[in-house]
Design a protein around this motif. Sequence first.
Motif, PDB file in Angstrom:
ATOM      1  N   LEU A   1       2.234   1.789  -3.418  1.00 12.94           N
ATOM      2  CA  LEU A   1       1.197   2.304  -4.299  1.00 12.94           C
ATOM      3  C   LEU A   1       0.967   3.795  -4.047  1.00 12.94           C
ATOM      4  O   LEU A   1       0.818   4.577  -4.990  1.00 12.94           O
ATOM      5  CB  LEU A   1      -0.097   1.515  -4.098  1.00 12.94           C
ATOM      6  N   GLU A   2       0.954   4.204  -2.769  1.00 12.50           N
ATOM      7  CA  GLU A   2       0.777   5.616  -2.437  1.00 12.50           C
ATOM      8  C   GLU A   2       1.909   6.466  -3.009  1.00 12.50           C
ATOM      9  O   GLU A   2       1.685   7.568  -3.515  1.00 12.50           O
ATOM     10  CB  GLU A   2       0.710   5.794  -0.916  1.00 12.50           C
ATOM     11  N   ARG A   3       3.135   5.974  -2.920  1.00  8.79           N
ATOM     12  CA  ARG A   3       4.268   6.711  -3.485  1.00  8.79           C
ATOM     13  C   ARG A   3       4.147   6.836  -5.004  1.00  8.79           C
ATOM     14  O   ARG A   3       4.431   7.884  -5.573  1.00  8.79           O
ATOM     15  CB  ARG A   3       5.591   6.020  -3.137  1.00  8.79           C
TER      16      ARG A   3
ATOM     17  N   LEU B   1       0.827  -1.208   0.000  1.00  7.09           N
ATOM     18  CA  LEU B   1       0.000   0.000   0.000  1.00  7.09           C
ATOM     19  C   LEU B   1       0.864   1.262   0.000  1.00  7.09           C
ATOM     20  O   LEU B   1       0.574   2.216  -0.722  1.00  7.09           O
ATOM     21  CB  LEU B   1      -0.937  -0.002   1.214  1.00  7.09           C
ATOM     22  N   GLU B   2       1.947   1.263   0.777  1.00  4.63           N
ATOM     23  CA  GLU B   2       2.848   2.422   0.798  1.00  4.63           C
ATOM     24  C   GLU B   2       3.524   2.617  -0.558  1.00  4.63           C
ATOM     25  O   GLU B   2       3.713   3.738  -1.013  1.00  4.63           O
ATOM     26  CB  GLU B   2       3.894   2.269   1.897  1.00  4.63           C
TER      27      GLU B   2
ATOM     28  N   GLU C   1       0.831  12.081  -9.713  1.00  2.00           N
ATOM     29  CA  GLU C   1       0.146  13.362  -9.527  1.00  2.00           C
ATOM     30  C   GLU C   1       1.093  14.537  -9.776  1.00  2.00           C
ATOM     31  O   GLU C   1       0.729  15.501 -10.451  1.00  2.00           O
ATOM     32  CB  GLU C   1      -0.436  13.454  -8.115  1.00  2.00           C
TER      33      GLU C   1
ATOM     34  N   ILE D   1       1.356   6.807  -6.791  1.00  2.00           N
ATOM     35  CA  ILE D   1       0.281   7.757  -7.083  1.00  2.00           C
ATOM     36  C   ILE D   1       0.771   9.183  -6.885  1.00  2.00           C
ATOM     37  O   ILE D   1       0.467  10.074  -7.690  1.00  2.00           O
ATOM     38  CB  ILE D   1      -0.957   7.467  -6.198  1.00  2.00           C
ATOM     39  N   ALA D   2       1.549   9.439  -5.832  1.00  3.77           N
ATOM     40  CA  ALA D   2       2.084  10.784  -5.588  1.00  3.77           C
ATOM     41  C   ALA D   2       2.996  11.221  -6.729  1.00  3.77           C
ATOM     42  O   ALA D   2       2.928  12.372  -7.186  1.00  3.77           O
ATOM     43  CB  ALA D   2       2.845  10.812  -4.261  1.00  3.77           C
TER      44      ALA D   2
END
Length: 55
Positions: free
Chosen positions: A31-33, A28-29, A39, A35-36
């Motif tokens: 994936l968050e990185r 999950l971390e 963006e 996505i950031a």
Amino acid sequence: MKKNVLSFGTPKELEANRIAEIQSISYLERLERLIAIIEVSYMLKTAKVIQSKKR
């Protein structure tokens, strides 16, 4: 998330540290990185250029 620290070393050492850091975080971390990064990339791509006025 721990505080980032500048590290100096050979490129191989830095790459090994980065790989170890990525492997230690959860899916999950990661994936968050990702996505950031996407963006920020999109914002930079679509941002309007501000031209400075020369007098």
